[in-house]
Scaffold this motif. Sequence first.
Motif, short mmCIF file in Angstrom:
data_model
loop_
_atom_site.label_atom_id
_atom_site.label_comp_id
_atom_site.label_asym_id
_atom_site.label_seq_id
_atom_site.Cartn_x
_atom_site.Cartn_y
_atom_site.Cartn_z
N GLU A 63 0.82 -1.20 0.00
CA GLU A 63 0.00 0.00 0.00
C GLU A 63 0.86 1.27 0.00
O GLU A 63 1.68 1.45 -0.89
N GLU A 64 0.72 2.14 1.01
CA GLU A 64 1.47 3.40 1.07
C GLU A 64 2.98 3.20 1.10
O GLU A 64 3.73 4.06 0.66
N ALA A 65 3.43 2.07 1.62
CA ALA A 65 4.87 1.81 1.72
C ALA A 65 5.54 1.75 0.36
O ALA A 65 6.76 1.88 0.26
N ASN A 66 4.75 1.62 -0.69
CA ASN A 66 5.32 1.65 -2.04
C ASN A 66 5.99 2.98 -2.37
O ASN A 66 6.74 3.07 -3.33
N CYS A 67 5.75 3.99 -1.55
CA CYS A 67 6.39 5.29 -1.80
C CYS A 67 7.92 5.21 -1.64
O CYS A 67 8.63 6.11 -2.07
N TYR A 68 8.41 4.12 -1.07
CA TYR A 68 9.86 3.94 -0.90
C TYR A 68 10.46 3.02 -1.97
O TYR A 68 11.58 2.57 -1.82
N ASP A 69 9.73 2.77 -3.04
CA ASP A 69 10.19 1.78 -4.01
C ASP A 69 11.46 2.15 -4.76
O ASP A 69 12.10 1.30 -5.37
N ASP A 70 11.86 3.41 -4.69
CA ASP A 70 13.12 3.77 -5.35
C ASP A 70 14.15 4.33 -4.36
O ASP A 70 15.11 4.98 -4.76
N ILE A 71 13.97 4.03 -3.09
CA ILE A 71 14.91 4.51 -2.05
C ILE A 71 16.30 3.91 -2.26
O ILE A 71 17.30 4.48 -1.83
N TYR A 72 16.37 2.77 -2.93
CA TYR A 72 17.67 2.13 -3.20
C TYR A 72 18.61 3.06 -3.98
O TYR A 72 19.81 2.89 -3.92
N LYS A 73 18.05 4.05 -4.64
CA LYS A 73 18.88 5.00 -5.39
C LYS A 73 19.70 5.88 -4.45
O LYS A 73 20.67 6.50 -4.87
N GLN A 74 19.28 5.95 -3.20
CA GLN A 74 20.00 6.71 -2.18
C GLN A 74 20.46 5.72 -1.11
O GLN A 74 19.78 5.51 -0.12
N GLN A 75 21.58 5.09 -1.33
CA GLN A 75 22.05 4.02 -0.46
C GLN A 75 22.06 4.40 1.02
O GLN A 75 21.74 3.59 1.87
N ASN A 76 22.40 5.64 1.31
CA ASN A 76 22.47 6.06 2.71
C ASN A 76 21.08 6.14 3.36
O ASN A 76 20.98 6.15 4.58
N ARG A 77 20.01 6.17 2.57
CA ARG A 77 18.65 6.24 3.10
C ARG A 77 18.01 4.86 3.28
O ARG A 77 16.99 4.74 3.95
N LYS A 78 18.62 3.85 2.70
CA LYS A 78 18.06 2.50 2.84
C LYS A 78 17.98 2.08 4.30
O LYS A 78 16.97 1.52 4.73
N HIS A 79 19.02 2.38 5.05
CA HIS A 79 19.02 2.01 6.47
C HIS A 79 17.89 2.73 7.21
O HIS A 79 17.20 2.13 8.05
N CYS A 80 17.67 3.99 6.88
CA CYS A 80 16.58 4.75 7.49
C CYS A 80 15.23 4.11 7.18
O CYS A 80 14.35 4.01 8.05
#
Length: 142
Positions: A108-125
């Motif tokens: 659902e809403e969590a799909n908003c992070y589907d491209d967070i992998y582009k910012q490696q430092n944000r993946k941990h967050c």
Amino acid sequence: MNQELKREIIMENYLHPYNKEIPKNKDDYEYINSNNESCIDNLDIYLKIEDNIIKDIKFGGEACAISTSTTSIMIKLLLNKSIEEALNIISNYDNMINEKEYDSKLLEEANCYDDIYKQQNRKHCALLPWNGIKKLLEQHVK
């Protein structure tokens, strides 16, 4: 999901996080601290399970927009789910963050992070609260 909608979801859940409060009766909850030693993220997560169903999740602490918003979204997704259903959602979320195959309908809403992998430092967050709740839930799996 377009970039504008993703930004809206993240900001709404950051500015008005769901269930960001310390439980009045902490004895009714399991607890875990999830923190990131390299930044401000330090979340206290409280989990209440009854009859194999997640009845409540609350959180407190201080964290960046990504960690706070994903905690809020995670809580909304996992409430009233069985432990097994919740672990399946968590697994799909982890797969999405790590660019593996996943079921977007579950997130659902969590799909908003589907491209967070582009910012490696944000993946941990983006994974911080999910990893914490997963540890608590796995203690219930026999």
